[in-house]
Design an enzyme around this catalytic site. Structure first.
Site, mmCIF file in Angstrom:
data_model
loop_
_atom_site.group_PDB
_atom_site.id
_atom_site.type_symbol
_atom_site.label_atom_id
_atom_site.label_comp_id
_atom_site.label_asym_id
_atom_site.label_seq_id
_atom_site.Cartn_x
_atom_site.Cartn_y
_atom_site.Cartn_z
ATOM 1 N N SER A 154 0.783 -0.962 -0.228
ATOM 2 C CA SER A 154 0.241 0.039 -0.175
ATOM 3 C C SER A 154 1.113 1.623 -0.094
ATOM 4 O O SER A 154 1.489 1.502 -0.956
ATOM 5 C CB SER A 154 -1.286 -0.434 1.053
ATOM 6 O OG SER A 154 -1.919 1.417 1.182
ATOM 7 N N ASP A 252 -9.599 -4.398 -4.241
ATOM 8 C CA ASP A 252 -9.162 -3.769 -3.561
ATOM 9 C C ASP A 252 -9.165 -2.402 -4.925
ATOM 10 O O ASP A 252 -9.330 -2.471 -5.558
ATOM 11 C CB ASP A 252 -8.000 -3.820 -3.535
ATOM 12 C CG ASP A 252 -7.208 -2.878 -3.233
ATOM 13 O OD1 ASP A 252 -7.543 -1.910 -2.681
ATOM 14 O OD2 ASP A 252 -6.001 -3.017 -3.298
ATOM 15 N N HIS A 282 -7.864 -5.734 0.198
ATOM 16 C CA HIS A 282 -6.308 -4.590 0.250
ATOM 17 C C HIS A 282 -5.491 -5.271 1.734
ATOM 18 O O HIS A 282 -4.613 -5.883 1.104
ATOM 19 C CB HIS A 282 -7.234 -3.319 0.783
ATOM 20 C CG HIS A 282 -5.891 -2.718 0.648
ATOM 21 N ND1 HIS A 282 -4.996 -1.891 -0.434
ATOM 22 C CD2 HIS A 282 -4.982 -1.270 1.603
ATOM 23 C CE1 HIS A 282 -4.424 -1.320 0.007
ATOM 24 N NE2 HIS A 282 -4.395 -0.985 1.307
#
Length: 339
Positions: A154, A252, A282
């Site tokens: 991320s 996601d 995610h």
């Protein structure tokens, strides 16, 4: 593939109360820290110690994991996720222990500075400082500087992409691989996966808007003015970057930008393998105790590092049939439409 029922149950159990982006910052951070409860137990690592690496804003805390002290092993600089405003060394501890043990590598879990206390470029400066330090000092902690990877998930994957670019532009340190897990790369937030999956799957458009605003210290209308060093999808040239593995999660909103970045890397001549993990959301790296499908994300990360370091296949059991598809074969006719 349909959303894994165990992941769906996890989401249902965690969607009561205020939206996470509406929580006070301390509570937001506490929610992210609590994700460690959903990580599967990992095997002990022979050596785990906390370090302080010199950085431009003061010492950067780093936790080092060495599975075989006395051996010179590959080095992975790992940059945690959390939207540049949450996450920590402890938050990433279970994942980094697993990577060290299963990828037979020295892992450096970096506690870079967080926004809003330290907005861009503080996190990037810390990530770069630790990467340069790792390359220069690998022999002192049992690492092999010729086998150095940057990795992250991320927001951390965002930092890893930019560190790889900075190393290319500076002529070093040489980076053997970049491992990018559900990377946050673009402030546009207008992809097909954002439109279809931007609400209801944990990581939402509202959360990402807050994270970008906090990291960049600017309102959304000013996002187009942010530099490529913060928004790597805007980087003008990707040629000459190290080989990459890009892992995206099917449910996601960041999925499409990660896959688009992989396509840009390939077009620039960078060896890249992009894989979409099916049926998961995610934060799959932190949900391997919830679902075997989530465990596949970590297994793919391990396999990518072992291949990059020429270590051979991992000696770990596969808990479920492989629920992933290569990017070239993973584009369904339409995006997933809810749970």
């Amino acid at each position: 593939m349909a959303l894994d029922p165990r992941i769906a149950a996890f989401l249902d159990a965690h969607t009561t109360g205020p939206a996470i982006q509406d929580l006070p910052l301390a509570e937001f951070r506490a929610v992210i820290e609590s994700m460690v409860a959903y990580c599967a137990p990992t095997a002990p690592v022979a050596q785990v110690r906390d370090l302080a690496v010199p950085g431009p804003g003061g010492p950067v805390p780093v936790r080092l994991y060495h599975p075989r002290p006395g051996s010179a092993l590959p080095v992975v600089v790992y940059l945690h996720g959390g939207g540049w405003m949450t996450g920590s060394i402890d938050h990433m501890d279970p994942v980094c222990r697993a990577l060290a043990s299963e990828a037979e590598s020295v892992v450096l879990n970096v506690g870079y500075r967080l926004a809003p206390e330290h907005p861009f470029p503080a996190a990037l400066d810390d990530a770069w400082a630790v990467t340069a330090w790792a390359a220069a000092n690998a022999a002192s902690f049992g690492g092999d500087p010729a086998r150095l990877a940057v990795a992250g998930d991320s927001a951390g994957a965002n930092l890893a992409t930019v560190v790889a670019m900075l190393a290319r532009d500076a002529g070093g340190p040489p980076i053997a691989h970049q491992l990018l897990i559900c990377p946050a790369l673009d402030t546009a937030m207008d992809s097909g996966s954002y439109r279809t999956l931007g609400d209801g799957y944990g990581c939402t458009r509202a959360v990402m808007r807050l994270c970008w605003q906090t990291y960049l210290a600017m309102p959304e209308e000013a996002f187009p003015d942010a530099p490529w060093q913060a928004v790597p999808m805007r980087a003008p040239d990707l040629a000459g970057l190290p080989p990459a593995t890009v892992l995206t999660m099917e449910y996601d909103p960041l999925r499409d930008e990660g896959e688009a970045y992989a396509e840009r890397l390939a077009a620039a001549g960078v060896p890249v393998r992009a894989t979409r993990c099916l049926g998961v959301i995610h934060p799959a790296l932190h949900l391997d105790a919830v679902s075997p499908r989530a465990a596949q994300a970590r297994q793919l990360a391990v396999a990518a590092l072992r291949e990059a370091f020429a270590l051979g296949p991992p000696d770990v059991p596969d808990p479920a049939p492989q629920p992933v598809a290569r990017l070239a074969a993973a584009r369904p006719g339409s995006p997933p439409q809810g749970r």
